[in-house]
Each structure stands twice: as C-alpha cells, then as structure tokens.
Design a protein around this motif. Structure first.
Motif, PDB file in Angstrom:
ATOM      1  N   ALA B 252     -25.002 -11.166 -25.692  1.00  0.00           N
ATOM      2  CA  ALA B 252     -24.831 -10.115 -26.599  1.00  0.00           C
ATOM      3  C   ALA B 252     -24.873  -9.180 -26.919  1.00  0.00           C
ATOM      4  CB  ALA B 252     -25.127 -11.035 -28.264  1.00  0.00           C
ATOM      5  N   LEU B 253     -25.553  -8.068 -25.658  1.00  0.00           N
ATOM      6  CA  LEU B 253     -25.649  -6.803 -25.128  1.00  0.00           C
ATOM      7  C   LEU B 253     -24.649  -6.519 -24.852  1.00  0.00           C
ATOM      8  CD1 LEU B 253     -28.816  -6.642 -23.582  1.00  0.00           C
ATOM      9  CD2 LEU B 253     -28.700  -5.902 -25.981  1.00  0.00           C
ATOM     10  N   PHE B 258     -21.131  -8.503 -24.728  1.00  0.00           N
ATOM     11  CA  PHE B 258     -20.668  -8.928 -25.713  1.00  0.00           C
ATOM     12  C   PHE B 258     -19.938  -9.566 -26.462  1.00  0.00           C
ATOM     13  CE2 PHE B 258     -19.370  -5.638 -29.581  1.00  0.00           C
ATOM     14  CZ  PHE B 258     -20.394  -5.784 -30.259  1.00  0.00           C
ATOM     15  N   SER B 259     -20.666 -10.607 -26.116  1.00  0.00           N
ATOM     16  CA  SER B 259     -20.307 -12.373 -26.895  1.00  0.00           C
ATOM     17  C   SER B 259     -21.243 -12.666 -27.225  1.00  0.00           C
ATOM     18  CB  SER B 259     -19.979 -12.930 -25.735  1.00  0.00           C
ATOM     19  OG  SER B 259     -21.021 -13.676 -24.890  1.00  0.00           O
TER      20      SER B 259
END
Lengths: 209, 311
Positions: B252-253, B258-259
């Motif tokens: 998610a970073l 960014f998922s």
C-alpha cells in the motif's frame, strides 16, 4: 475552476508576509499537489482557499464568482488535525450529518462502522475521526476539496482506502482536489500536477516524468 | 534490556447504565529489546501501538487491566518500580512539539528534566550544556521560548529532554508525523546515534519507510497483536515480509504500488471470547478452513517470526 489570484497575506502578529503574490488554479476533475518545507505558508494558503481567512490582497474565485457568504461552501477544507475540527460534545452521527445526510455508499467505502455513530469523538482514534471528516466534507454540493495532510496520521492501507474514495469522487463528480503533503511519493501517485512551494519564488510547477 | 512477556490489556466499558463489556485491544505480546537496538513498531492506526508504550510507562487509563509481565533489566515493572525508572531510566519522546511548556525557556526545561532524573543542580546545568552542544543547538537557544524555535529545533529539544538524564530506554511515539523529509532524516539520525551509544529505542510509527531506515528489527502490529517480527540487515530493504497483513501494508506504500485488496480492518477482540481463528482471516486471500478455527502462534519462518498458519 477554483482560482486564487495574486494572494498576499501577512498574519496580524507578524511583520513578514507569509504569502507573496501567490496564484493557483484547480480545474474540476483535477488533482493538484502542493509540496514544500514546513512553516512556509502551505496551510495558510489552504485556509485562504477555503474562505477561513480573508487575504490582505488578491481574490478567490469559484467558477468565476466570489465565494458565497451564506449557505454551503463549495470549497471544503479537511484540516490536518481532524480531532480539533469536530465538536467534542456532539455524537459522531450528528457530526456526520452536519453538512448533509450521510451517504451510505460513502460511509461504507470509508469503512465507517455503525457502532461508531453513538460514540463521542474522544472514543475514536485519530484515523477513525479522519474518515468521519472526509465523509462530512464530501457532501453533494462540494465542488473543491482541500486536503491538508489528510492522511499523514494514517497507516499506509488506510491512506490508500481514503484516497481511493477521493479519486472516485474526482472521476464521478468532477471534484477538484488540492492535496498538501510532505509525502512526495504519495503526491506522485495521486496528482496530475505538483507544485513546489518555495520561500523566494512562490509556487513552481514540477514536471512529472 | 526490556522484556515483554504475554502482555494482555483489557478495558471495561459500560454500554448502558447496568451492563459492562470488555475490550481486549492488546493481547499475546512478546517482545524483547536489547541495548544498542532500535525496534520499530509499525501497523494499523488505532491498532494498539501506543497502548504498548503506555503500558511500559504505566500510564494506562484507570479502567485498563494488564496481564502478563514487563521486565526492565530483569526487574519487574509495576506501579511502584516505574516511579523510580520513569524519566531516569526510561523516557518518552512525545508525538508533538506542543508537549513543550510554552511559558518556560527551553534551557530551563531541559535542566528541569535532568533534575527530575536525579542529577544535582550543578550536574544538571552541566548536562544541559552538554546536551545542547551534542544536539547542535547554540548556547543562546537555551534562553529562547518554544514559540521562537523552528520545528526542527523544537524537536531536538524534545530529544534532549528525553535523554539528558541518561535514560537507557527511549520510547518514541509517532515522533515523525507531519514533519518534512529533512527533519525526519535528522530525527532518525539522532535516534541511530543514541542507539549506537548503547541505548535501546522503541520507535512507534506508521511510516514503514522511516522504520526500515533506522531500525534493527521491525515488529508489525495488527488487530492488537504482533503478526510479524522482521530483522533488517544494514541498508537493505524489507522485501521478505511473510504475513499477508505486512505484505498488504508494504504494497500500500505509494512507492510500492499504492494498492489495497479490500478492507484491512480488524475488529478488536472482546475480552470474554476465546481466541477463535486468525484475526486477519476476513481480509486474507490465502485463508483456509483451519485459519477460521485455530488461533496462530508467533512462530519462526525463515528469518522472521510470523503469526500465520500458512507461513
């Protein structure tokens, strides 16, 4: 289009101007990033754009007209410290419906739980209050959204969840967003245009590779 | 230096005038920390990371009940011994510079921290001067008030206050939130310097990037417990995460995709319930039937310690 034209601002307690001749515009459906060192006036600009502060010189135009003095403000500001932006004596459900009745789809997408609604703000964590504030600010009449370090106190997964909701609103309702953050990697992910806020030259656009 | 064994915290809360319910926001925590080591605690916002710090410093709210043990240098920490340790041996670097007293000159605040830490008047004055030199603050800064400092200077003052009396365990609770990248670097370098001098530090943060830059080990928190503890070799990136939650956090970073796959939310465990199944099971794409019925233990998997049946 949300426009700031030649804004000058000096805090009453200080002799140095914070903002000198700053102009910026945000189109509907556009996400603009703003990046720069602390204490240089990024938050002040955010507050001026949302109508919280009246600039010394220059003007703010929403679709060519000045900001309405009464009624719903089409420019909604999401403050950095969301726990200070809610009334501590109101229950969460009242906070949530302050602007307009809450939209179920939105609250689900933000993972706002039914059980939070009967609580007071101090019984939620900072990240949970932030979700409430996002839901409150995304009322149907919101056209522009100023996100001032909106996700800096959240973990990476929560950050993605909130930005997915915001980007969906950009797509669907042609919302325009100004995103202020220290996290350059985040801005590169979500913004089409990024400005660097420098002390001497004001706003410099940054090319995105 | 610090050993936490089987720590559990429960809160009781009234949901109407007559009925009480208990929450179990922190459970089954085992963690040790030795001199010279920085352990970063990363994980969900509101997932109990700060509670662990509060438990170590014994500043939990009164309706909290603590089970398990916390030992500092082989001595049990309880409400009597912590009084001797807090501010002397164990100190806190708070989240925000608003923790400075706005009405007292900063030199005096550092000096006062030294006095509370048990130094004599003379020693405290010398320790204060030494701390200012060490953290690259000009002697004139001592006579300034907090509002006259830049954010970076104010933060160095907070570090000075926490270390002036020679504390050997430093607990830093979200010290880098909202700082610009230069200041984050300065802060992390300071922390590394203190650790290299033989102090131990517990760095609570949600910034996985910051954590991997300075920490020797990263402990990932989810649903009120540790789901993974990773050792970090010098200068290398954390790419060997095993637990599905830590992987999700990593992916998610913004730099790593960014998922997010669905929800990351865990519900806090209720005190009366027996642990049944893995707390991540609803969000896990590798969940099997046994994950729903067996609560996993923290077990070695490769170089990591992982709380997952599939590890």
């Amino acid at each position: 289009m949300l426009e700031a034209k030649n804004i000058h601002y000096t805090y009453p307690s200080s002799s140095e101007p914070v903002l000198k001749d700053i102009s910026i515009s945000i189109q509907p459906g556009q996400v603009v990033g703003l990046y720069g060192p602390s204490g240089k006036g990024k938050t002040t600009l955010a507050r001026i754009l949302a109508g919280y502060i009246v600039p010394n010189r220059g003007q703010i135009l929403v679709n060519g007209e000045s900001m309405p003095e009464k009624g719903y403000n089409p420019v909604q500001l999401l403050q950095q410290h969301s726990e200070l932006a809610v009334n501590p004596r109101w229950k969460v459900k009242d906070i949530l419906s302050e602007s307009s009745p809450p939209n179920n789809k939105l609250t689900t997408a933000l993972h706002i739980k039914e059980s939070w609604l009967q609580r007071y703000p101090h019984e939620l964590s900072g990240g949970e209050i932030q979700r409430i504030c996002v839901a409150r600010a995304l009322g149907s009449e919101t056209r522009y959204f100023i996100a001032d370090e909106t996700t800096s106190m959240l973990d990476a997964i929560a950050q993605v969840q909130i930005w997915k909701v915001l980007l969906a609103a950009v797509e669907k309702n042609k919302l325009g967003i100004l995103a202020i953050s220290h996290d350059h990697a985040l801005l590169k992910q979500v913004c089409g245009t990024i400005y660097f806020f420098s002390e001497n030259d004001g706003l410099c656009p940054e090319k995105i590779a | 230096m610090l050993t936490v064994k089987d720590l559990n915290i429960t809160f009781s809360r009234y949901y109407n005038s007559f009925s009480q319910t208990t929450l179990n926001p922190l459970h089954n925590i085992d963690l040790n920390l030795s001199a010279g080591e920085i352990v970063a605690i990363v994980g969900e916002s509101g997932g109990g990371k700060s509670l662990l710090a509060h438990a170590i410093l014994d500043i939990l709210p009164t309706n909290a009940e603590l089970k398990g043990t916390i030992q500092f240098r082989e001595k049990l920490i309880d409400s009597n011994t912590i009084r001797q340790l807090r501010g002397r041996e164990i100190s806190l670097i708070p989240q925000s510079v608003s923790y400075l007293n706005p009405l007292i000159r900063v030199g005096k605040q550092v000096c006062r921290a030294a006095r509370i830490g048990g130094l004599t008047k003379e020693e405290a004055r010398m320790a204060t001067d030494a701390a200012f030199t060490r953290f690259n603050l000009a002697p004139e800064v001592q006579s300034l008030f907090p509002f006259q400092l830049s954010g970076g200077m104010a933060q160095r003052i907070l570090v000075a206050i926490a270390t002036v009396a020679g504390a050997s365990l430093i607990v830093a609770d979200e010290p880098t939130t909202g700082l610009d990248p230069d200041r984050v670097t300065v802060f992390l370098d300071l922390l590394r310097m203190l650790a290299d001098e033989g102090k131990a530090a517990l760095l609570i943060t949600h910034d996985l990037g910051a954590a991997q830059r300075v920490a020797d080990r990263i402990a990932v928190f989810h649903g009120g417990t540790l789901v993974e503890v990773v050792k970090i070799a010098d200068g290398s990136e954390v790419d060997n995460l095993v637990h599905p939650y830590s992987r999700a956090l990593w992916e998610a970073l913004p730099d790593n995709g960014f998922s997010t796959n669905g929800s990351s939310f865990s519900s806090h465990r209720h005190g009366n319930d027996e642990p049944l199944g893995c707390l991540f099971v609803k969000n896990c794409d590798r969940a099997e039937h046994r994950c729903r019925i067996t609560y996993p233990d923290l077990v070695p998997a490769g170089n990591n310690m992982v709380r997952c049946l599939n590890a």
